[in-house]
Enzyme design. Structure first.
Site, PDB file in Angstrom:
ATOM      1  N   GLU A 184       0.822  -1.212   0.000  1.00  0.00           N
ATOM      2  CA  GLU A 184       0.000   0.000   0.000  1.00  0.00           C
ATOM      3  C   GLU A 184       0.856   1.262   0.000  1.00  0.00           C
ATOM      4  OE1 GLU A 184      -2.659  -0.524   3.345  1.00  0.00           O
ATOM      5  OE2 GLU A 184      -4.126  -1.526   2.077  1.00  0.00           O
ATOM      6  N   GLU A 253      -6.744  -7.459  -1.208  1.00  0.00           N
ATOM      7  CA  GLU A 253      -7.433  -7.355   0.075  1.00  0.00           C
ATOM      8  C   GLU A 253      -8.889  -6.961  -0.133  1.00  0.00           C
ATOM      9  OE1 GLU A 253      -5.610  -4.981   3.086  1.00  0.00           O
ATOM     10  OE2 GLU A 253      -3.605  -5.853   2.790  1.00  0.00           O
TER      11      GLU A 253
END
Length: 831
Positions: A184, A253
């Site tokens: 991320e 995710e």
């Protein structure tokens, strides 16, 4: 194909599914359409299970349940700070044996996705980076800094070489089909400027130089180099497009729920919404989807990050914190996975056509070699619809997707639940010869050296960040003395001690007397403490115990967020309109790491230190900094075990020396919860459908069976705030009742009591059935045969049973053709 669409009022409910592959990878590649394994394009459905958040004994069962739930792969992070807590001191034992974890995945016939990071976020302490990194001279984390990059490359190479040595990469015939570098970073790259861009490119280059023979992924990185695959994280990723047309569409995710912080509500994401998101993703060209989390587990020890993340990391996942199936989420997703995998070939090889039907309704058709598969979608948040395809009407509820493998028969709809709901209870301890109440011993924490004498082994003329101790303890004493003469201008009738702190918890003492406690909250990193004080002429001893609740784990430059007491620390005196301040920040400060009981191992059953200081008799309650211990018998059976810590304040707990994590049952959830039933329709966010307001944020704490032994067991508590341990007790978690639901032409109805016999069928009906679990009722039309005796014959006395939901079994109904008929059963389990 011909379509028409009519909006009609319609409502029903649903659950979701997962899918599994069993071959071991040998040759792995990818293109813009899919991941190719052994020459075949694959749809991969994966689920995150983090090995340190469960015990090694739980792994085979968790992974088997993942496979049974329809998963193809298990995804896990690699936790750098767990494996290298001190520089070049490695730990891969017990729950940290990642090689064993990957091999357990392989033994189950599943693929593995290794997210090395090594930054992981994960609501894990310091985002998974070891705190000693922060203390290296000249280091800057997660940016173009040679010191950090050298350490990161060393650890990444170590993990890769461990996997290579055991031949665990797919290119070696092992289960690992994907590896991830960084995590991320695109969310925070702007915080680092051009250095961040250089670092991101270096990460990709470094990873590829390791020659693992499987693709590298980089999630949430819109401008990732073409040598890696950028992927999506979030609640919805159907509209995500990789930045490279040669990369497959991947979702690393899919948040099945949300994490929980102290003081926050219980997060709940409905099965219907998760399934809707997954179905839309694969409908729109997705090839890899991973549930974060599939099993969340427990933040044992001091692993919870945040700060202020709870010990429970249940995450509202399909497999709950204790390793039990969270129904109906698990079953509903399982059915979805089966439906998606049944059309895997046409999804990865076929041609696709999308038709917009208006009012947020649509049809997506995949064709291959004269065959077709259809998705019918309705993303309207309120209006149900009838979509007609080839002259046949299909009910598509609002915010749902229907899957028709042959474009004729609906086998799955994300809003129509064809899975059981399990109602779980916590049952009182059943152990041989166990008394109704626990017998406690106690002893106070020894604090004379710190709060009276101010003695510490480290001294410096400045305040230090608490990270300077390399996170070896939650606790750090800050101590200084102040000598005052009678003519000091600070003297007045109104003097205060004022402290600027950063976030977590601080206990203040003056001349051995407790002044007060100040704490932050989740997301708030600074606080001011100010308390009226009475100083003495001569020496005054000032001591603060700074307490961390997990270090910051996310954000641009998160590692630089201060922890502890940065100052200023001041004595403030008021003389009428005049204020005089004596700044203590530059005083000589002494430091002591930890507290005596922890440093001496009072939580260990075999410790001899201070063994003669434990007291018995009348139990002291509501006393800060008190140790308690008791013995208990191992609970009968093999059901999951929890300890109920209601009545305690805040502290830490151990069973037989194994840390259960931080506890804080006195922290009441003070947020607002909606009283109306949760509506799955419309976009989910982390605070939608929250529950538990006005209750302890976390009352029950997981005690893995592997922590217990035959005979006597020992529970030790360190109570920091003050509480009453007399209410503490152990419980087991059982499935008490189940509600089965299955729609006609979709799936058989499955009932399971988690290994116990079904002892009573309370309700059974086939046709139009209304109500909710526990309050089911016959609707406007039902089967002519009484469903109850049919279900009783098939299910009573069995641990599980399966029945087809069709008119052949229960008789032809008089229901209108547009009624979605289903079999609904309510059963009690033998407990």
């Amino acid at each position: 194909m011909t379509f028409s669409q009519i909006n009609v009022p319609f409502h029903c409910c649903l659950l979701f599914v997962l899918v599994v592959g069993t071959t071991v990878a040998a040759d792995i590649s990818h293109d813009g359409r899919a991941i190719t394994i052994d020459g075949e394009r694959k749809i991969i459905i994966s689920g995150s299970i983090h090995y340190p958040r469960s015990t090694v004994e739980m792994w085979p069962d968790l992974i088997k349940k993942a496979k049974d739930g329809g998963l193809d792969a298990v995804e896990t992070y690699v936790f750098w700070n767990a494996h290298e807590p001190l520089r070049r001191k490695y730990d891969f034992t017990g729950n940290l044996d990642i090689v064993k974890f990957i091999k357990t995945i392989q033994d189950a016939g599943l693929y593995a996705v290794l997210r090395i990071g090594p930054y992981v976020c994960a609501e894990w302490n310091y985002g998974g980076l070891p705190v000693w990194l922060h203390n290296l001279p000249g280091v800057e984390l997660r940016t173009n800094n040679t010191i950090y990059m050298d350490e990161m490359q060393t650890f990444t190479t170590l993990i890769v070489n461990m996997m290579k040595k055991e031949k665990l990469f797919g290119s070696q015939g092992g289960p690992i089909i994907l590896a991830q570098i960084e995590n991320e970073y695109g969310n925070v790259i702007s915080s680092y400027g051009d250095a961040g861009k250089s670092y991101m490119n270096w990460c990709a280059s470094m990873a590829n130089s390791l020659n693992v023979g499987v693709p590298w992924i980089m999630c949430q990185e819109d401008d990732a180099p073409s040598s890696v695959i950028n992927t999506c994280n979030g609640f919805y990723c159907d509209q995500f497009t990789p930045n490279n047309p040669n990369s497959p569409k991947m979702w690393t995710e899919n948040w099945t729920g949300w994490f929980k912080s102290w003081g926050s509500r219980n997060p709940n994401r409905t099965p219907e919404d998760v399934a809707f998101a997954v179905a839309r993703f694969f409908e729109n060209g997705g090839t890899f989807q991973n549930y974060y989390m599939y099993h969340g587990g427990t933040n044992f020890g001091r692993t919870a990050g945040g700060p202020y993340i709870t010990t429970s990391y249940d995450y509202d996942a399909p497999i709950n914190e204790y390793g039990m199936l969270s129904q109906p989420k698990y079953g509903h997703l399982k059915n979805l996975h089966n439906a998606i995998h049944s059309i895997e070939k046409i999804l990865t090889y076929g041609d696709v056509n999308n038709t917009d039907l208006g009012n947020y309704n649509y049809a997506t058709i995949y064709t291959l070699n004269g065959t077709s598969s259809c998705f019918l979608g309705n993303s309207n948040r309120t209006d149900d619809a009838i979509i007609t395809i080839n002259g046949v009407d299909f009910d598509v509820p609002a915010w749902s997707v229907s899957i028709l493998p042959d474009c004729k028969t609906e086998v799955y709809n994300s809003a129509k639940m064809s899975a059981q709901t399990s109602v779980m209870v916590k049952k009182a301890n059943e152990a041989e010869d166990e008394p109704s109440a626990l017998n406690w011993k106690w002893r106070p924490e020894v604090m004379n050296e710190t709060i009276v004498l101010g003695k510490g082994p480290i001294s410096t003329s400045k305040l230090v960040d608490q990270k300077a101790i390399n996170d070896v303890s939650d606790y750090l004493w800050y101590m200084t003395s102040l000598n005052l003469e009678e003519d000091d201008p600070i003297w007045s009738d109104y003097m205060t001690l004022r402290v600027n702190g950063t976030g977590h918890i601080m206990h203040a003492y003056l001349n051995g007397e407790y002044l007060g406690t100040q704490r932050g909250t989740y997301g708030v990193f600074n606080y001011k403490f100010e308390k009226k004080v009475k100083l003495n002429t001569g020496k005054n001893q000032i001591s603060f115990l700074s307490v961390t609740m997990g270090l910051q784990n996310y954000g641009g430059g998160y590692d630089s967020i201060g922890t502890g007491l940065p100052g200023p620390i001041e004595i403030v005196s008021r003389h009428g309109d005049e204020t005089i301040i004596k700044d203590l920040t530059g005083h000589e400060w002494s430091y002591k790491i930890g507290i005596e009981g922890l440093n001496n191992g009072l939580f260990r059953p075999d410790t001899k230190s201070g063994s003669d200081q434990w007291q018995s008799g009348e139990l002291p309650v509501d006393q800060m900094f008190t140790w308690y211990k008791t013995s208990f018998k191992a609970l009968l059976g093999d059901d999951p075990v929890v300890v109920d810590l209601l009545g305690l304040g805040k502290g830490m707990a151990w069973v037989n020396g194994n840390s259960l994590g931080r506890y804080w049952p006195s922290y009441i959830t003070n947020e607002w919860c909606q009283s109306d039933p949760c509506d799955y329709r419309g976009p989910f966010w982390e605070y939608k459908c929250g529950t538990g307001c006005g209750e302890p944020t976390q009352r029950f704490y997981h005690v893995p069976r592997s922590f217990l032994k035959d005979g006597d067991n020992e529970l030790v508590l360190f109570e920091e705030f003050g509480g009453n341990p007399s209410l503490v007790n152990f419980k087991t978690i059982w499935v008490a009742s189940v509600c089965g639901s299955a729609y006609e032409h979709q799936n058989d109805m499955e009932l399971s009591c988690g290994g116990r016999p079904i002892r009573e069928i309370k309700f059974a009906s086939f046709g139009h059935v209304g109500g909710t679990c526990g309050e089911s009722r016959r609707g406007t039309c039902t089967s002519p045969r009484d469903a109850l005796p049919i279900v009783q014959k098939a299910c009573l006395g069995k641990a599980s049973c399966t029945l087809p939901a069709n008119e052949k079994t229960f008789g032809k109904t008089e229901c209108d053709a547009r009624v979605s008929k289903r079999l609904v059963v309510e059963a009690l389990c033998d407990i």
